[in-house]
Motif scaffolding. Structure first.
Motif, PDB file in Angstrom:
ATOM      1  N   ASN A  70      50.258  -8.720 -11.912  1.00 25.02           N
ATOM      2  CA  ASN A  70      49.708  -8.660 -13.266  1.00 25.02           C
ATOM      3  C   ASN A  70      49.044  -9.975 -13.679  1.00 25.02           C
ATOM      4  N   VAL A  72      46.909 -12.905 -15.310  1.00 24.05           N
ATOM      5  CA  VAL A  72      46.292 -13.073 -16.631  1.00 24.05           C
ATOM      6  C   VAL A  72      45.485 -14.375 -16.652  1.00 24.05           C
ATOM      7  N   ALA A  73      44.748 -14.544 -17.748  1.00 20.50           N
ATOM      8  CA  ALA A  73      43.991 -15.771 -18.021  1.00 20.50           C
ATOM      9  C   ALA A  73      43.168 -16.219 -16.813  1.00 20.50           C
ATOM     10  N   VAL A  74      43.303 -17.483 -16.408  1.00 22.04           N
ATOM     11  CA  VAL A  74      42.417 -18.005 -15.355  1.00 22.04           C
ATOM     12  C   VAL A  74      42.600 -17.232 -14.042  1.00 22.04           C
ATOM     13  N   ASP A  75      43.831 -16.792 -13.768  1.00 24.40           N
ATOM     14  CA  ASP A  75      44.066 -16.023 -12.526  1.00 24.40           C
ATOM     15  C   ASP A  75      43.308 -14.699 -12.562  1.00 24.40           C
ATOM     16  N   LEU A  76      43.343 -14.069 -13.729  1.00 26.29           N
ATOM     17  CA  LEU A  76      42.638 -12.795 -13.891  1.00 26.29           C
ATOM     18  C   LEU A  76      41.133 -12.995 -13.740  1.00 26.29           C
ATOM     19  N   ARG A  77      40.624 -14.028 -14.406  1.00 27.47           N
ATOM     20  CA  ARG A  77      39.172 -14.281 -14.316  1.00 27.47           C
ATOM     21  C   ARG A  77      38.776 -14.618 -12.881  1.00 27.47           C
ATOM     22  N   ALA A 211      35.068 -19.365 -18.626  1.00 25.45           N
ATOM     23  CA  ALA A 211      35.306 -18.138 -19.389  1.00 25.45           C
ATOM     24  C   ALA A 211      34.091 -17.765 -20.227  1.00 25.45           C
TER      25      ALA A 211
END
Lengths: 227, 254
Positions: A70, A72-77, A211
């Motif tokens: 799951n 989020v944030a920089v990992d997701l981007r 971002a």
């Protein structure tokens, strides 16, 4: 380094390996165009299969992280960017493969005058240095360099736009060399596509580091720093 | 953000357990009919802060609060405020389901009876409404006299939500309401939160980051007694502004 970081690093390594394969496909293309090296053309086309395998592998690795971590944030981007960067590297490989095919069909040696008037070698050099720099921008998370690359793509577009006129003029002067004219025109189209694909990668780098979404922005604004 | 009214607002809240400074200058505003999630590592002050909204900390020895909590614009720490009255407006659900050892029906109407309501028909109607709202009615309607303790954990938690809703609060505080439940019960509670926010302003403390992402409109990240960042949940989970928030939600803390 936590567990997720290790997984992300493993993906980064795979992307790096894939990038090296595609870089070879592009660099070797220019050599083959100038030297008619059939063996090299064969290698470029063969590497395509390997690149495809990497494409699938990297997609699968990202899919697993989405499912299990799951992010989020920089990992997701970063993962979203990697999915698109991966797809674009694979397409650069495809374009390089297509170019190898065109070179083969052009029957060596290609008329130096044709190479000169169409500026195809100049395009090759620009695309090569852009590919090297976009890789550097990715590893250094250098968004300034990424924005610069978006601007540099203009040169490729400029040469491409003039190609039809230049080729027509060449064919009128050399009606016996229509085949090579068409093949070189095809190579130019593919190099222009490679420029676009490198631009796409640069946009993804800006997305995951800053971002900020720069794709589909007006060309004037895209290359500019947001501040 | 949207143009909803501010329902709850903390102004310069400081809280102390004896000498320990547990909350440091917190300012936050929550719009009505929204869900706000409080996240942060254990001991960051998020549960203390949650309990401030219905003065649950008042009974803790040595606990002191400074600042104002405005509910519909009125300070709930003002001297003329009756805590019992406040808690009719601000309901609470805890981490572990804590039904009374009574029947399902008695649990739901407990608060109303204490308030003096005795009309059986009215009580029955209120119980049915609250159980409907808590998405429990269909499961218990034929067994309202059964002991609440015979229900499953997930059902017990929804019963506790029904009990909180029966007295018609406008704010619902939830302190990790699904952390002791299995995934199916958790999904039901989360679905319920989505439905309840049409009528209630909800504040939820959760350790489950994905849950915060799924249920809340805004998320507030607390760290060492400070409110580090409060923003739309989408923003917090895609592009947080503060490095500490990013480190926490991506699991890179410490």
């Amino acid at each position: 380094m936590n567990h997720l970081d290790k997984e992300l690093l493993a993906i980064k390594d795979k992307v790096n390996e894939m990038w090296s394969l595609v870089e070879f496909q592009m660099l070797a293309g220019k050599d083959a165009l100038l030297n008619g090296d059939e063996e090299l053309l064969r290698k470029i086309i063969k590497r395509g299969k390997k690149v495809n395998a990497y494409d699938i592998k990297i997609d699968r690795m990202c899919e697993n992280i989405f499912a299990l971590y799951n992010p989020v944030a920089v990992d997701l981007r970063w993962l979203m960017a990697i999915l698109k960067i991966n797809a674009n590297i694979e397409r650069i490989g495809d374009s390089s493969e297509g170019i190898a095919q065109l070179i083969r069909e052009a029957n060596f040696p290609v008329d130096p005058e044709l190479l000169e008037t169409t500026r195809v070698l100049e395009m090759y050099d620009a695309a090569e240095s852009m590919l090297a720099d976009v890789q550097r921008a990715f590893y250094e998370e250098n968004t300034e360099l990424a924005r610069d690359l978006i601007k540099r793509d203009k040169l490729l577009n400029k040469i491409h736009v003039k190609t039809d006129k230049v080729i027509i003029r060449y064919i009128q002067a050399h009606p016996d060399n229509i085949n090579q004219s068409l093949k070189v025109s095809g190579i130019i189209r593919k190099l222009e596509r490679i420029g676009d694909q490198i631009t796409n990668i640069a946009e993804e780098i800006i997305f995951y580091v800053d971002a900020k979404v720069v794709k589909h922005k007006q060309k004037k604004k895209r290359g500019k720093d947001p501040q | 953000m949207s143009k909803k009214q501010i329902k709850l607002e903390a102004r310069d809240i400081n809280a102390y357990y004896g000498d320990f400074h547990a909350l440091k200058g917190i300012n936050v505003a929550m719009e009505e009919k929204t869900v706000t999630a409080f996240i942060g590592p254990s001991g960051c002050g998020k549960s203390t802060f949650l309990r401030i909204f219905n003065r649950m900390n008042d009974y803790i020895d040595g606990f002191k609060t400074e600042g104002e909590i405005l509910l519909d614009g009125e300070n709930i720490y003002a001297k003329n405020v009756l805590v019992d009255e406040l808690r009719k407006r601000v309901g609470m659900v805890f981490q572990k389901p804590n039904p009374f050892p009574k029947s399902i029906y008695e649990n739901v109407v407990y608060g109303l009876k204490i308030q003096g309501m005795s009309n059986k028909a009215a009580l029955a109607e209120a119980a049915e409404k609250a159980l409907h709202q808590a998405a429990l009615w269909n499961e218990v309607k034929d067994n309202l006299n059964k002991s609440a303790l015979a229900l499953s954990g997930g059902q017990q938690q929804r019963l506790c939500i029904a009990r909180a809703l029966a007295i018609s609060p406008s704010v619902l505080l939830m302190d990790e309401p699904a952390s002791a439940l299995d995934p199916i019960s958790t999904a039901k509670i989360e679905e319920l939160i989505h439905q309840l926010k049409e009528q209630y302003t909800i504040v939820i403390v959760t350790h489950n980051m994905q849950q915060a992402g799924r249920v809340s409109d805004t998320t507030a990240f607390f760290y060492m007694g400070e409110l580090v960042e409060h923003a739309k949940t989408k923003t917090i989970f895609t592009n947080p502004k503060d490095k500490r928030t990013e480190d926490y939600i991506t699991g890179r803390f410490g």
